[in-house]
Design an enzyme around this catalytic site. Structure first.
Site, PDB file in Angstrom:
ATOM      1  N   HIS A 168       0.778  -1.230   0.166  1.00  0.00           N
ATOM      2  CA  HIS A 168      -0.102  -0.147   0.331  1.00  0.00           C
ATOM      3  C   HIS A 168       0.884   1.252   0.053  1.00  0.00           C
ATOM      4  CE1 HIS A 168       0.288   0.781   4.393  1.00  0.00           C
ATOM      5  NE2 HIS A 168       0.575  -0.499   4.477  1.00  0.00           N
ATOM      6  N   ASP A 177       5.970   1.974   6.677  1.00  0.00           N
ATOM      7  CA  ASP A 177       5.042   0.981   6.642  1.00  0.00           C
ATOM      8  C   ASP A 177       4.167   2.018   5.703  1.00  0.00           C
ATOM      9  OD1 ASP A 177       2.595  -0.157   6.738  1.00  0.00           O
ATOM     10  OD2 ASP A 177       2.330   0.205   8.750  1.00  0.00           O
ATOM     11  N   GLU A 196      -5.077   1.246   2.658  1.00  0.00           N
ATOM     12  CA  GLU A 196      -4.751   0.238   3.989  1.00  0.00           C
ATOM     13  C   GLU A 196      -4.920   0.606   5.134  1.00  0.00           C
ATOM     14  OE1 GLU A 196      -2.769  -2.750   6.213  1.00  0.00           O
ATOM     15  OE2 GLU A 196      -2.111  -0.370   5.830  1.00  0.00           O
ATOM     16  N   GLU A 197      -4.338   1.770   5.392  1.00  0.00           N
ATOM     17  CA  GLU A 197      -4.357   2.164   6.640  1.00  0.00           C
ATOM     18  C   GLU A 197      -5.686   2.514   7.538  1.00  0.00           C
ATOM     19  OE1 GLU A 197      -1.873   2.111   8.648  1.00  0.00           O
ATOM     20  OE2 GLU A 197      -0.173   2.276   7.447  1.00  0.00           O
ATOM     21  N   ASP A 244       4.221  -6.179   3.744  1.00  0.00           N
ATOM     22  CA  ASP A 244       3.938  -5.200   4.585  1.00  0.00           C
ATOM     23  C   ASP A 244       4.983  -5.454   5.775  1.00  0.00           C
ATOM     24  OD1 ASP A 244       2.458  -3.141   5.911  1.00  0.00           O
ATOM     25  OD2 ASP A 244       0.748  -3.555   5.343  1.00  0.00           O
TER      26      ASP A 244
END
Length: 376
Positions: A72, A189, A223-224, A244
């Site tokens: 992501h 991330d 995604e977060e 990830d």
């Protein structure tokens, strides 16, 4: 067939470029454009969903039963929650992260008409004024404020600057790349995951590697906040490997070196057969590998399954220390995960039935069982 070799310098260059582009969830257009241009340069034809998730397909021997790799582009961040009486800003987090790590961060405020800079501070920031209260005040998003680098002492003056409730706040990554291979930065991330995928694509392009099935390289933008890969999975895809961060912390088995394969997260166990295949590929190719279970974690794979896609899922990770904070990784893990991806997408298909959405039980997979099974 020559095994693809990862260009580590290319991987690092991509990570540096990605970290230089702000992309908190909801403000990812610029990063999407960058990734799309790079995919085109690598010989792929990226396709974008309406909101900007990317799919780039490298053709293999078969379209059905395709494999997908996903990471992501979006990161953590914040939004303006309120304009306060002193001219500063109250914040609401984008994604799940502690205000403890927000304190002291330099940020960019993206208004519709104007872009400004500022700093996130605790409400009691001056030791000369508050003495010991700077240490005893609570931690949380209700106890921090954003000080804008502009002349303002009231909500009205702040509004006149062009700042409004809902404006996106991007946190500076502050990256540092050390000769030892350690990399410190916010937003590793999952900017590191994106760089890993680009490095794998680049390596495959330089090799004579043959893919048994199509590979869908997917880059998601939410995604977060839990949406992730919900809307970018095509019916041809049979398996999805998410890339990830692992959680290198006390009580965890993740490492900042090599590959960490997640066996389960808060959404449950990952696919038995796909996960086992990835572990075996690591062992066969001399890639340092360990397993872990993440209790407070979910990834793009969870959103894909929740959206109703009947696919096998797995999660391969690079260990991060202080995840969702000021993070640290090591280049060894990035290279190792990228190597695993190239070995996986070029490996033979072992479950032929996955090319079909439905099939009979005779071709169904088997898991180890006691020698004597109950009769039906």
């Amino acid at each position: 067939m020559n095994q693809p070799n990862i260009d580590v310098d290319y991987l690092v260059a991509q990570l540096k470029a990605l970290l230089s582009i702000d992309s908190p969830t909801g403000y990812t257009d610029n990063a999407v454009r960058y990734c799309s241009r790079e995919l085109e340069r690598l010989g792929l034809q990226p396709e974008l969903t309406r909101r900007g998730a990317i799919r780039a397909v490298r053709q293999g021997g078969s379209r059905e039963g395709a494999r997908a790799i996903v990471s992501h582009i979006d990161t953590l961040g914040a939004q303006v929650k309120a304009l306060t009486a002193n001219g500063r800003l109250a914040l609401a987090p984008i994604g799940h992260w502690s205000a403890r790590f927000a304190e002291g961060a330099r940020v960019t405020i993206y208004g519709y008409e104007k872009i400004l800079r500022g700093t996130i501070l605790p409400l009691k920031a001056s030791g000369h004024t508050h003495n010991e209260e700077v240490d005893t005040q609570p931690t949380g998003w209700d106890f921090v404020e954003l000080r804008i680098d502009a002349r303002t002492t009231s909500a009205e003056e702040t509004m006149a600057l062009g700042i409004e409730i809902g404006d996106i706040v991007a946190v500076d990554p502050q990256p540092e790349f050390l000769d030892s291979g350690f990399i410190n930065s916010r937003h590793l991330d999952d900017k590191a995951g994106v760089a890993i995928m680009l490095a794998a694509i680049e390596a495959l392009g330089r090799s004579d590697a043959v893919l048994p099935v199509d590979v869908h390289w997917l880059f998601t933008i939410a995604e977060e906040v839990g949406v992730g890969a919900s809307s970018v999975i095509m019916p041809d895809i049979a398996s999805l490997v998410a890339v990830d961060n692992g959680t290198s912390a006390p009580g965890q088995n993740s490492s900042e070196f090599g590959v960490t394969i997640c066996m389960a997260d808060q959404s449950g166990p990952f696919d038995y057969h796909l996960t086992r295949k990835l572990v075996e590929l690591c062992r066969e190719n001399g890639i340092d590998c360990r397993k872990d279970v993440f209790r407070h974690y979910r990834s793009d794979s969870a959103s894909a399954l929740e959206a109703g896609h009947d696919i096998r899922t797995a999660l391969v990770t690079f260990g991060i220390d202080a995840s969702h904070g000021y993070e640290r990784i090591h280049l060894d893990a990035l290279r190792s995960v990228s190597e695993l991806l190239t070995r996986y997408v070029t490996s033979r298909i072992e479950i032929a039935r996955d090319a079909e959405e439905f099939s009979d039980v005779r071709s169904f997979t088997r898991q180890p069982a006691p020698k004597t099974e109950p009769k039906s």
